[in-house]
Design a protein around this motif. Sequence first.
Motif, PDB file in Angstrom:
ATOM      1  N   THR A  74      -3.177   6.936  -4.219  1.00  0.00           N
ATOM      2  CA  THR A  74      -3.563   5.541  -4.105  1.00  0.00           C
ATOM      3  C   THR A  74      -4.835   5.279  -4.880  1.00  0.00           C
ATOM      4  O   THR A  74      -5.737   6.095  -4.897  1.00  0.00           O
ATOM      5  CB  THR A  74      -3.792   5.145  -2.629  1.00  0.00           C
ATOM      6  N   GLY A  75      -4.889   4.114  -5.518  1.00  0.00           N
ATOM      7  CA  GLY A  75      -5.999   3.798  -6.405  1.00  0.00           C
ATOM      8  C   GLY A  75      -7.312   3.494  -5.715  1.00  0.00           C
ATOM      9  O   GLY A  75      -8.364   3.937  -6.133  1.00  0.00           O
ATOM     10  N   ASN A  76      -7.293   2.721  -4.651  1.00  0.00           N
ATOM     11  CA  ASN A  76      -8.510   2.268  -4.005  1.00  0.00           C
ATOM     12  C   ASN A  76      -9.037   3.322  -3.033  1.00  0.00           C
ATOM     13  O   ASN A  76      -8.327   3.767  -2.135  1.00  0.00           O
ATOM     14  CB  ASN A  76      -8.228   0.957  -3.275  1.00  0.00           C
ATOM     15  N   VAL A  79      -8.753   2.403   0.669  1.00  0.00           N
ATOM     16  CA  VAL A  79      -7.387   2.534   1.184  1.00  0.00           C
ATOM     17  C   VAL A  79      -7.056   4.009   1.379  1.00  0.00           C
ATOM     18  O   VAL A  79      -6.459   4.386   2.387  1.00  0.00           O
ATOM     19  CB  VAL A  79      -6.370   1.839   0.249  1.00  0.00           C
ATOM     20  N   ARG A  80      -7.465   4.850   0.426  1.00  0.00           N
ATOM     21  CA  ARG A  80      -7.252   6.304   0.588  1.00  0.00           C
ATOM     22  C   ARG A  80      -7.916   6.804   1.861  1.00  0.00           C
ATOM     23  O   ARG A  80      -7.346   7.566   2.631  1.00  0.00           O
ATOM     24  CB  ARG A  80      -7.818   7.071  -0.609  1.00  0.00           C
ATOM     25  N   LEU A 113      -6.949  -5.311   1.176  1.00  0.00           N
ATOM     26  CA  LEU A 113      -6.858  -4.176   0.243  1.00  0.00           C
ATOM     27  C   LEU A 113      -5.618  -3.330   0.533  1.00  0.00           C
ATOM     28  O   LEU A 113      -4.905  -2.916  -0.384  1.00  0.00           O
ATOM     29  CB  LEU A 113      -8.102  -3.277   0.370  1.00  0.00           C
ATOM     30  N   PHE A 114      -5.376  -3.079   1.812  1.00  0.00           N
ATOM     31  CA  PHE A 114      -4.264  -2.232   2.217  1.00  0.00           C
ATOM     32  C   PHE A 114      -2.932  -2.862   1.813  1.00  0.00           C
ATOM     33  O   PHE A 114      -2.062  -2.189   1.243  1.00  0.00           O
ATOM     34  CB  PHE A 114      -4.313  -2.014   3.733  1.00  0.00           C
ATOM     35  N   GLU A 117      -2.494  -2.719  -1.954  1.00  0.00           N
ATOM     36  CA  GLU A 117      -2.277  -1.363  -2.461  1.00  0.00           C
ATOM     37  C   GLU A 117      -0.930  -0.785  -2.041  1.00  0.00           C
ATOM     38  O   GLU A 117      -0.256  -0.141  -2.831  1.00  0.00           O
ATOM     39  CB  GLU A 117      -3.401  -0.449  -1.963  1.00  0.00           C
ATOM     40  N   THR A 118      -0.551  -1.004  -0.774  1.00  0.00           N
ATOM     41  CA  THR A 118       0.657  -0.364  -0.242  1.00  0.00           C
ATOM     42  C   THR A 118       1.839  -1.314  -0.075  1.00  0.00           C
ATOM     43  O   THR A 118       2.967  -0.858   0.093  1.00  0.00           O
ATOM     44  CB  THR A 118       0.375   0.282   1.138  1.00  0.00           C
TER      45      THR A 118
END
Length: 181
Positions: A74-76, A79-80, A113-114, A117-118
Amino acid sequence: CERFVEYRRFCQGEAAPLVVDDSYALIVPLMHNLRAFEAFGLPRERAQLIHLYITYILLVIVCAAEETQRFEGTGNRRVRGALRYIQQHYMSNLSIAEIAEHVGVHPGHLHRLFVAETGRRINDYILDRRMRHVEFLLIHTDFPIADIACLTGIFSQQYLSHVFKQRKGITPNAFRQSYNI
């Protein structure tokens, strides 16, 4: 390695409480089951059974490692961090506020963000993670449904049964029976 503290205790013969950490929660009981094979049949049959069982334990470890590696894609970084935190704590009464505090952002911002991202809401991701663990425990253990609910952070057998039936179309007991050999 912290994850294998119980394994070291097992090898030293010391009784140890389990650390519930994803499918790793099953590794120590699986290792204890190996002791039962000492009384099983002929030496060749026993060796084959132990080999199969150890292969299964290694598969459990590999699956847990693959789950962890997925987070690194995952990019952020927030979020990771949230994904890692969820993976480590989904068995408890987890809230978005707690996750957001852990990664250092406002809950609303983390939620945005989540989702970006997902493509999924945090609560949906947590419930999916819990349900994957429920399926694993139903297939590979004989734990009562109430215990499985507690081990997976759902805490209510009725809610677990309701969600499971809604997602799978069958009850947890029927699902378990369909996997019995």
